[in-house]
Design a protein around this motif. Structure first.
Motif, PDB file in Angstrom:
ATOM      1  N   PRO B 241      24.088  60.419  16.145  1.00  9.86           N
ATOM      2  CA  PRO B 241      24.668  59.113  15.783  1.00  9.86           C
ATOM      3  C   PRO B 241      26.052  58.864  16.338  1.00  9.86           C
ATOM      4  CG  PRO B 241      24.249  60.178  13.890  1.00  9.86           C
ATOM      5  CD  PRO B 241      23.874  61.102  14.621  1.00  9.86           C
ATOM      6  N   ARG B 242      26.800  59.955  16.451  1.00 12.27           N
ATOM      7  CA  ARG B 242      28.078  59.898  16.971  1.00 12.27           C
ATOM      8  C   ARG B 242      28.342  60.250  18.488  1.00 12.27           C
ATOM      9  NH1 ARG B 242      31.077  63.021  12.039  1.00 12.27           N
ATOM     10  NH2 ARG B 242      30.334  61.634  10.258  1.00 12.27           N
ATOM     11  N   LEU B 243      27.696  61.278  18.837  1.00 13.80           N
ATOM     12  CA  LEU B 243      28.085  61.978  20.118  1.00 13.80           C
ATOM     13  C   LEU B 243      27.189  61.475  21.178  1.00 13.80           C
ATOM     14  CD1 LEU B 243      29.096  65.317  18.759  1.00 13.80           C
ATOM     15  CD2 LEU B 243      30.525  64.030  20.257  1.00 13.80           C
ATOM     16  N   SER B 244      25.984  60.803  20.810  1.00 21.78           N
ATOM     17  CA  SER B 244      25.171  60.186  21.831  1.00 21.78           C
ATOM     18  C   SER B 244      25.961  58.870  22.528  1.00 21.78           C
ATOM     19  CB  SER B 244      23.803  59.904  21.317  1.00 21.78           C
ATOM     20  OG  SER B 244      23.992  58.876  20.331  1.00 21.78           O
ATOM     21  N   LYS B 245      26.775  58.410  21.743  1.00 25.14           N
ATOM     22  CA  LYS B 245      27.535  57.277  22.108  1.00 25.14           C
ATOM     23  C   LYS B 245      28.641  57.400  23.312  1.00 25.14           C
ATOM     24  CE  LYS B 245      25.645  54.543  18.626  1.00 25.14           C
ATOM     25  NZ  LYS B 245      24.719  55.562  18.129  1.00 25.14           N
ATOM     26  N   ASP B 246      29.258  56.310  23.652  1.00 22.92           N
ATOM     27  CA  ASP B 246      30.373  56.417  24.720  1.00 22.92           C
ATOM     28  C   ASP B 246      31.548  56.878  23.956  1.00 22.92           C
ATOM     29  OD1 ASP B 246      32.107  54.085  24.267  1.00 22.92           O
ATOM     30  OD2 ASP B 246      30.251  53.014  24.416  1.00 22.92           O
ATOM     31  N   LYS B 247      32.269  57.260  24.911  1.00 22.16           N
ATOM     32  CA  LYS B 247      33.764  57.966  24.165  1.00 22.16           C
ATOM     33  C   LYS B 247      34.359  56.956  23.147  1.00 22.16           C
ATOM     34  CE  LYS B 247      37.425  61.004  25.558  1.00 22.16           C
ATOM     35  NZ  LYS B 247      38.027  61.560  26.936  1.00 22.16           N
ATOM     36  N   GLU B 248      34.643  55.667  23.558  1.00 20.16           N
ATOM     37  CA  GLU B 248      35.462  54.830  22.805  1.00 20.16           C
ATOM     38  C   GLU B 248      34.669  54.518  21.675  1.00 20.16           C
ATOM     39  OE1 GLU B 248      38.579  53.986  23.202  1.00 20.16           O
ATOM     40  OE2 GLU B 248      38.236  55.511  24.965  1.00 20.16           O
ATOM     41  N   THR B 249      33.301  54.540  21.535  1.00 18.18           N
ATOM     42  CA  THR B 249      32.631  54.120  20.404  1.00 18.18           C
ATOM     43  C   THR B 249      32.833  55.105  19.502  1.00 18.18           C
ATOM     44  OG1 THR B 249      31.024  52.774  21.587  1.00 18.18           O
ATOM     45  CG2 THR B 249      30.218  53.432  19.350  1.00 18.18           C
ATOM     46  N   PHE B 250      32.646  56.377  19.970  1.00 20.04           N
ATOM     47  CA  PHE B 250      32.791  57.804  19.297  1.00 20.04           C
ATOM     48  C   PHE B 250      34.230  57.895  18.626  1.00 20.04           C
ATOM     49  CE2 PHE B 250      34.270  62.185  18.909  1.00 20.04           C
ATOM     50  CZ  PHE B 250      33.214  62.936  18.221  1.00 20.04           C
ATOM     51  N   LYS B 251      35.198  57.504  19.304  1.00 29.27           N
ATOM     52  CA  LYS B 251      36.570  57.437  18.790  1.00 29.27           C
ATOM     53  C   LYS B 251      36.851  56.799  17.689  1.00 29.27           C
ATOM     54  CE  LYS B 251      39.909  57.965  21.725  1.00 29.27           C
ATOM     55  NZ  LYS B 251      40.704  57.889  23.135  1.00 29.27           N
ATOM     56  N   ASN B 252      36.209  55.344  17.718  1.00 31.15           N
ATOM     57  CA  ASN B 252      36.248  54.487  16.636  1.00 31.15           C
ATOM     58  C   ASN B 252      35.600  55.001  15.461  1.00 31.15           C
ATOM     59  OD1 ASN B 252      37.634  52.378  17.004  1.00 31.15           O
ATOM     60  ND2 ASN B 252      36.135  51.407  18.596  1.00 31.15           N
ATOM     61  N   ILE B 253      34.246  55.422  15.716  1.00 34.99           N
ATOM     62  CA  ILE B 253      33.442  56.011  14.451  1.00 34.99           C
ATOM     63  C   ILE B 253      34.364  56.949  13.984  1.00 34.99           C
ATOM     64  CG2 ILE B 253      31.615  57.453  13.709  1.00 34.99           C
ATOM     65  CD1 ILE B 253      30.072  56.443  16.263  1.00 34.99           C
ATOM     66  N   MET B 254      35.042  57.936  14.484  1.00 36.60           N
ATOM     67  CA  MET B 254      35.578  59.165  13.738  1.00 36.60           C
ATOM     68  C   MET B 254      36.820  58.553  13.302  1.00 36.60           C
ATOM     69  SD  MET B 254      33.520  61.481  14.262  1.00 36.60           S
ATOM     70  CE  MET B 254      34.396  62.779  13.757  1.00 36.60           C
ATOM     71  N   GLN B 255      37.678  57.495  13.642  1.00 32.66           N
ATOM     72  CA  GLN B 255      38.714  57.071  13.126  1.00 32.66           C
ATOM     73  C   GLN B 255      38.467  56.274  11.737  1.00 32.66           C
ATOM     74  OE1 GLN B 255      40.589  54.686  16.073  1.00 32.66           O
ATOM     75  NE2 GLN B 255      41.130  56.698  17.356  1.00 32.66           N
ATOM     76  N   ASN B 256      37.170  55.894  11.630  1.00 32.17           N
ATOM     77  CA  ASN B 256      36.854  55.210  10.334  1.00 32.17           C
ATOM     78  C   ASN B 256      35.817  55.857   9.381  1.00 32.17           C
ATOM     79  OD1 ASN B 256      38.257  52.467  11.038  1.00 32.17           O
ATOM     80  ND2 ASN B 256      36.906  52.656  13.030  1.00 32.17           N
ATOM     81  N   LEU B 257      35.914  57.013   9.316  1.00 32.46           N
ATOM     82  CA  LEU B 257      35.192  57.851   8.374  1.00 32.46           C
ATOM     83  C   LEU B 257      35.643  57.614   7.090  1.00 32.46           C
ATOM     84  CD1 LEU B 257      34.149  60.975  10.253  1.00 32.46           C
ATOM     85  CD2 LEU B 257      32.786  59.024  10.217  1.00 32.46           C
ATOM     86  N   ASN B 258      37.029  57.448   6.709  1.00 29.48           N
ATOM     87  CA  ASN B 258      37.341  57.470   5.445  1.00 29.48           C
ATOM     88  C   ASN B 258      37.131  58.597   4.510  1.00 29.48           C
ATOM     89  OD1 ASN B 258      38.734  54.927   6.181  1.00 29.48           O
ATOM     90  ND2 ASN B 258      37.016  53.950   5.872  1.00 29.48           N
ATOM     91  N   LEU B 259      37.099  59.690   4.846  1.00 31.78           N
ATOM     92  CA  LEU B 259      36.697  61.129   4.193  1.00 31.78           C
ATOM     93  C   LEU B 259      37.663  61.142   3.305  1.00 31.78           C
ATOM     94  CD1 LEU B 259      35.215  62.939   7.251  1.00 31.78           C
ATOM     95  CD2 LEU B 259      34.112  61.928   5.321  1.00 31.78           C
ATOM     96  N   PRO B 260      37.339  61.815   2.137  1.00 32.21           N
ATOM     97  CA  PRO B 260      38.476  62.357   1.148  1.00 32.21           C
ATOM     98  C   PRO B 260      39.193  63.737   1.956  1.00 32.21           C
ATOM     99  CG  PRO B 260      36.107  63.045   0.528  1.00 32.21           C
ATOM    100  CD  PRO B 260      36.025  61.990   1.717  1.00 32.21           C
TER     101      PRO B 260
END
Lengths: 284, 284
Positions: B241-260
């Motif tokens: 669900p993350r790495l099948s996307k284009d690079k910008e979408t992936f970077k956005n996903i990773m920036q918004n994970l809000n992990l503890p």
């Protein structure tokens, strides 16, 4: 002996000597083990884990058959959605949801799967006295495409326990794989103090039906609590701390386990007797 | 490029064109995939699970080599005794304890293994800046008998992350297997907000070093939290669900994970920088 063979019309036909989708080569001068290498079956295989009950579910499919027919062994109700998503992503056609026995530690996913995927048949042993679409007996074969599972009776943990073993033949998975349920666990075995359990029977079952398989046969149990995923017949014959012993020692060990009452048994067993769906008995 | 090859004297020698213990047949008219079937390597392979951190440790060995040399990928301190007991029971000679990266969620078992089994060498990437006996760089090969792992740099989760990939050749495991650490998880990936992490780098790493492998390459990650044990390159290219996307979408996903904040990081990272044994730095 009964044969369940998947066909595109979903009907069963009996075993055929020359299965489809295989390459035939002149093999007069080749050994069986050589043939096993040049006539591979294409098994899709996935081992799936359910953390709460430490249960393994197994997905098997024939990738060479145009429909990619598949079956699930010991699905768990909680992880049905995960398993069905994987079936879909891999492009498989799920035809069977089968159980090794009536579980006492989790609710089977078989009934739930049937409500979500049309055409899936549930399978359990006749001797389990549980409900299902199809009942198997020792010697029966369950086909998905050209790959089959052979049914072996391995009572002792419960009266109706069976072990499913992949076929014996050059067009079947090599090495063979045995799905042992709770009869044989990695370096252990299922308890024998409930559900018609018998340490005497379990010892005979494992020694006559599992330890007689080739030593490189891969053993896939219904559970593991220590993080092991697979073992072999050879390993368990040597290192299983219970079943590598003589019968009297084994019976003594099993009589003195002093295990607590199984916490899920009063919920799981009645439910699993009817495919995990007590509410909708008529649809099983 | 460096080659680590096990020999009985425990010294290293460079790659040889004709490895021992293989049957050579006339193969002019055969295809590579046919050859792969008739010249099998005999890999012993075990996937082992540590429940608390949901970590997978992998045991690989060459069963055809007289010494059965073996390695462990990403051993966990808590399960070292289990893993070493298995190594012993299988009659293997453990020669390497290797890590995909400096883990933040558990303490590596590499150092502990070295205190328990003499001659074992710890391995990690040079770019990790951690301590170990041997440091690997992209293109290096780590041999156990005739089976080798190729080192691929896959930074992004940490700066020093590497993926170990089984060899490309008819005498190597078929299909290939990639041990991806936290770079690529099944339907996921490691976080990129600590330890020199970079979503930009991780995207490039996975797409250039892992997604370029054959689609049937088996992917074995360092963790799984949903009960999956294996995936393939083809599946992750389609369904991650993350790495099948284009690079910008992936970077956005990773920036918004809000992990503890990782609960083990302050204990695990300093410890793993020195093979998991802070007290005995001089012995690493």
């Amino acid at each position: 002996m009964m044969f369940f063979r998947f066909s595109t019309s979903s009907s069963f036909s009996s075993f055929s000597i020359f299965p489809k989708h295989h390459i035939f080569l002149p093999f007069k001068s080749y050994t069986t083990s050589f043939l096993a290498q040049i006539m591979p079956c294409k098994l899709i295989f996935r081992q799936l884990f359910e953390k709460e009950s430490s249960t393994y579910t197994y997905l098997l499919a024939d990738s060479l058959h145009p429909d990619k027919p598949a079956l699930l062994i010991d699905p768990v109700d909680r992880t049905v959605d995960r398993d069905l998503a994987l079936v879909k992503e891999l492009g498989l056609k799920l035809i069977y949801a089968i159980n090794t026995h009536v579980h006492a530690d989790h609710v089977t996913g078989s009934g739930l799967i049937k409500t979500k995927v049309s055409g899936v048949k549930s399978i359990i042993s006749k001797s389990s006295n549980a409900r299902a679409d199809l009942f198997v007996e020792p010697g029966d074969k369950i086909y998905i495409g050209d790959i089959y599972l052979e049914v072996r009776a391995t009572p002792g943990h419960t009266l109706g326990c069976i072990t499913y073993v992949t076929g014996d033949g050059v067009n079947q998975p090599q090495p063979r794989m045995a799905f042992t349920g709770d009869a044989l666990l990695i370096r252990g075995c299922g308890r024998t103090d409930f559900q018609g359990g018998s340490s005497d029977k379990l010892y005979d079952s494992v020694h006559s039906q599992i330890f007689t398989l080739p030593k490189d046969t891969l053993l896939y149990p219904a559970h593991d609590y220590k993080g092991f995923t697979v073992s072999t017949v050879g390993e368990e014959m040597l290192y299983n701390p219970r079943l590598s012993k003589d019968k009297e020692t084994f019976k003594n060990i099993m009589q003195n386990l002093n295990l607590p009452y199984p916490k899920m048994i009063d919920i799981a067993v009645p439910s699993n007797m009817v495919c995990g769906l007590q509410e909708t008995k008529s649809d099983l």
